[in-house]
Each structure stands twice: as structure tokens, then as C-alpha cells.
Design a protein around this motif. Structure first.
Motif, PDB file in Angstrom:
ATOM      1  N   SER A 222     -26.928   1.777  60.228  1.00  0.00           N
ATOM      2  CA  SER A 222     -26.255   1.653  58.932  1.00  0.00           C
ATOM      3  C   SER A 222     -25.112   0.647  59.009  1.00  0.00           C
ATOM      4  O   SER A 222     -24.637   0.296  60.095  1.00  0.00           O
TER       5      SER A 222
ATOM      6  N   SER B 237     -21.916  -1.343  56.073  1.00  0.00           N
ATOM      7  CA  SER B 237     -21.312  -1.323  54.743  1.00  0.00           C
ATOM      8  C   SER B 237     -20.875  -2.734  54.372  1.00  0.00           C
ATOM      9  O   SER B 237     -20.801  -3.630  55.210  1.00  0.00           O
TER      10      SER B 237
ATOM     11  N   SER C 211     -19.734  -5.260  50.463  1.00  0.00           N
ATOM     12  CA  SER C 211     -19.417  -5.222  49.035  1.00  0.00           C
ATOM     13  C   SER C 211     -19.620  -6.586  48.402  1.00  0.00           C
ATOM     14  O   SER C 211     -19.623  -7.619  49.084  1.00  0.00           O
TER      15      SER C 211
ATOM     16  N   ASN D 141     -23.898   2.986  46.532  1.00  0.00           N
ATOM     17  CA  ASN D 141     -22.441   2.826  46.420  1.00  0.00           C
ATOM     18  C   ASN D 141     -21.671   3.794  47.299  1.00  0.00           C
ATOM     19  O   ASN D 141     -20.438   3.813  47.273  1.00  0.00           O
ATOM     20  N   GLY D 142     -22.386   4.621  48.074  1.00  0.00           N
ATOM     21  CA  GLY D 142     -21.715   5.576  48.955  1.00  0.00           C
ATOM     22  C   GLY D 142     -21.239   6.815  48.246  1.00  0.00           C
ATOM     23  O   GLY D 142     -20.663   7.711  48.870  1.00  0.00           O
ATOM     24  N   SER D 143     -21.493   6.908  46.937  1.00  0.00           N
ATOM     25  CA  SER D 143     -21.061   8.083  46.161  1.00  0.00           C
ATOM     26  C   SER D 143     -22.230   8.718  45.415  1.00  0.00           C
ATOM     27  O   SER D 143     -22.048   9.323  44.356  1.00  0.00           O
TER      28      SER D 143
ATOM     29  N   THR E  87     -28.059   5.321  44.422  1.00  0.00           N
ATOM     30  CA  THR E  87     -28.918   4.446  45.211  1.00  0.00           C
ATOM     31  C   THR E  87     -29.369   3.287  44.331  1.00  0.00           C
ATOM     32  O   THR E  87     -29.883   3.498  43.235  1.00  0.00           O
TER      33      THR E  87
ATOM     34  N   GLN F 172     -23.398   0.499  50.736  1.00  0.00           N
ATOM     35  CA  GLN F 172     -23.633   1.356  51.892  1.00  0.00           C
ATOM     36  C   GLN F 172     -25.114   1.227  52.213  1.00  0.00           C
ATOM     37  O   GLN F 172     -25.967   1.614  51.410  1.00  0.00           O
TER      38      GLN F 172
END
Length: 322
Positions: free
Chosen positions: A49, A51, A53, A100-102, A105, A134
């Protein structure tokens, strides 16, 4: 009276038509995307994985009131449909998820930011809006190589920095569109899991009394990987023979691959190629998920003096080269 008319005419000219204003352009930035280097086993487990932006920044300071036709949009797309493709063999792929990690997907064509009017203010603290990334790979059984995809975000914006009155901006207008990219890349490396067998000759009084022992080395390696397997000389080699030890006492023996009569070693010509393995359970050699089995025999040399009673031991290193 004539003078007043003249002044009024000048004022109207100053507020009236002139050269159209040029809209200011926002700035863009991107981070992340590299998944680095990972063993094929880690890829098979789906545990790689990273991360990053996409971001857009419009000027400096704070946006104030916005006109009603203000908008800010960001759309995500993936060149390969969220698949990392092997750059040397595009039929080999690794699926991955980006979000977005929240809990959101991303899918190709997803409008991840769709703001208009005054709610744009909540998305642009300090004039910056961000699409977080993410990224995590899905489980895949693939050969070694470089795997790559390109994520894109298409920005479209029309923002008023100043007092917005319906569709009129009394301030600086930021308007434009752009597509920005992040390269998602993973370098998959070869790897092997080795399960060596154990040899137990049992008990005998004389060297000739020990029977032949049989066992096997089991390997699970990266699919499609070519390699050779060697066996080290042990902890107490002497005279070209392996030896088990009991203190200062020795008991000579050797290990032979399959039905071979030459000791299995590490030198060229005495190594065993992956193509000589047999398929173990759970898929076997073809798909790289099962074990590759290398059967061997071991025997004590009968042409040596009777050993001192006791337990004799040796350690042999299994050497895989790829």
C-alpha cells in the motif's frame, strides 16, 4: 449644466464596456503513487500500500463570497481500470483499490468533488482542495517485473475571489480546467519459501548397517521463476564427503538428488534446476501457488571404521539461486 453632463459621461465610460478580464489560473500539485519494491509473496497476500494526493490551490489568502455560478469539480480516471500492468507482458496484472481513506473507493469516471456556490468555501480552506489517495494492491500471483498504471484527475473550476452577486464577480475570477496524473508503480521481486526435509538414519552398530534415508526439499517460489537448488557441504566436510559429528568423532555420509549417484552440491553441474522438480499439492508448479518438490536420498558410506557409539549430527544449507 453642460459640465455635469460631461462628468457623468466620463463615469459611465469608466464603468462601461472595456477589454474582457483574463481569468486567473489555479495551481496544481500531486504526491505519491509509488508502491516501491515488494516480494511476490507480499503481492500474493495483497498487503502492498501507499498514499498520495491530487491538490489544487487558487491564489493566496481566503476566498470570500462566491457567485451562484461558481463551481469546483474533480473526476478520477484510471488508464488501466485500476490494474497495474507488467510493462514487459501486459497480460500480467495486479488489481488495486484507490480511495480517500475514509470509506470511499474510487472508480474510473467518478466525480469525487462536485461543489457549487457557497459550499465551495468548505472545500477550499486556505484556497486548497485535495483529492486524497490511499492505494492498496489486491491479492495476485504474478511473476517478477515492473507493474504500472496512471491515475488522472480532471479539474474544472470557476471561482470568484471577492463579492459575488448572482452571476457577477466583483473580484478575481479563477476559471479553467486541467488533467493531472499520478503514476502508480510497483516493482515485484522474485522470492522463495524453503522447507528443507530432515534425514534420520536410525540406529546401527556399523556403517554398513545404516539403511538409506529419503526425504525432500519443498519450495514455493514466484510464479514463472527459474532457479537452481544446491545443498551445502555441511558443517564438517572432509575428503569430498559430508560428515556428521559426535564431538571429535565423525560419520561420513552423502545426499543424492532423485536416483542420481553424484552428491548433490552447490557447484555448477551438481545443482538441481527448477525444471527437475515435481509438483506438490495446492496447484503445483504451473501456477506458482503449490510447492515444488525435490526428492533426495541419503546414505552412510560403508567404507569407514565403526563409529564411536553416540548421536551424530550435521547441518546442511539449502541454497536457491535465481
Amino acid at each position: 449644466m453642460a459640465a455635469r453632463v460631461a462628468r457623468l459621461a466620463v463615469c459611465l465610460a469608466a464603468l462601461g464596456a472595456g477589454a474582457p478580464a483574463v481569468a486567473a489560473v489555479c495551481a496544481y500539485s500531486e504526491t505519491g503513487g509509488s508502491l516501491g519494491t515488494a516480494s511476490s509473496f507480499a503481492v500474493r497476500d495483497g498487503s502492498v500500500s501507499t498514499s498520495g494526493s491530487f491538490a489544487i490551490t487558487c491564489g493566496t489568502g481566503l476566498l470570500s463570497l462566491l457567485s451562484t455560478d461558481s463551481l469546483l469539480r474533480a473526476t478520477v480516471t484510471s488508464d488501466n481500470g485500476f490494474l497495474l500492468r507488467n510493462i514487459a507482458d501486459t497480460t500480467k496484472t495486479i488489481g488495486y483499490q484507490a480511495g480517500n481513506g475514509s470509506g470511499l473507493t474510487y472508480s474510473s469516471g467518478l466525480l469525487v468533488i462536485n461543489a457549487s456556490g457557497a459550499n465551495i468555501l468548505t472545500l477550499l480552506p486556505n484556497r486548497k482542495a485535495t483529492v486524497p489517495l490511499q492505494i492498496a494492491t489486491l491479492s495476485a500471483n504474478v511473476p517478477a517485473g515492473t507493474y504500472r498504471d496512471t491515475l488522472r484527475v480532471a479539474w474544472v473550476y470557476n471561482l470568484c475571489d471577492g463579492l459575488g452577486l448572482i452571476s457577477t464577480c466583483l473580484g478575481t475570477v479563477y476559471a479553467g480546467s486541467a488533467t493531472r496524473t499520478v503514476t502508480v508503480e510497483l516493482q515485484v521481486t522474485n522470492d522463495c519459501l524453503i522447507t528443507p526435509g530432515a534425514i534420520n538414519f536410525g540406529t546401527a552398530a556399523l556403517p554398513a548397517g545404516f539403511g538409506e534415508a529419503a526425504s525432500q526439499v519443498a519450495l514455493v517460489c514466484t510464479t514463472g521463476m527459474s532457479y537452481t537448488v544446491g545443498l551445502g557441504p555441511g558443517s564438517n566436510p572432509s575428503g569430498g564427503r559430508r560428515q556428521m559429528a559426535n564431538g571429535t568423532n565423525r560419520l561420513a555420509y552423502d545426499i543424492f538428488f532423485g536416483a542420481g549417484t553424484t552428491p548433490w552440491g552447490t557447484a555448477a553441474g551438481s545443482r538441481v534446476a527448477s525444471t527437475q522438480a515435481t509438483a506438490g499439492p495446492a496447484g503445483g508448479i504451473a501456477n506458482g501457488t503449490g510447492s515444488h518438490l525435490f526428492p533426495y536420498r541419503a546414505r552412510v558410506y560403508p567404507d569407514q571404521p565403526a563409529p564411536v557409539p553416540g548421536t551424530y549430527l550435521d547441518n546442511v544449507v539449502v541454497d536457491v539461486q535465481f
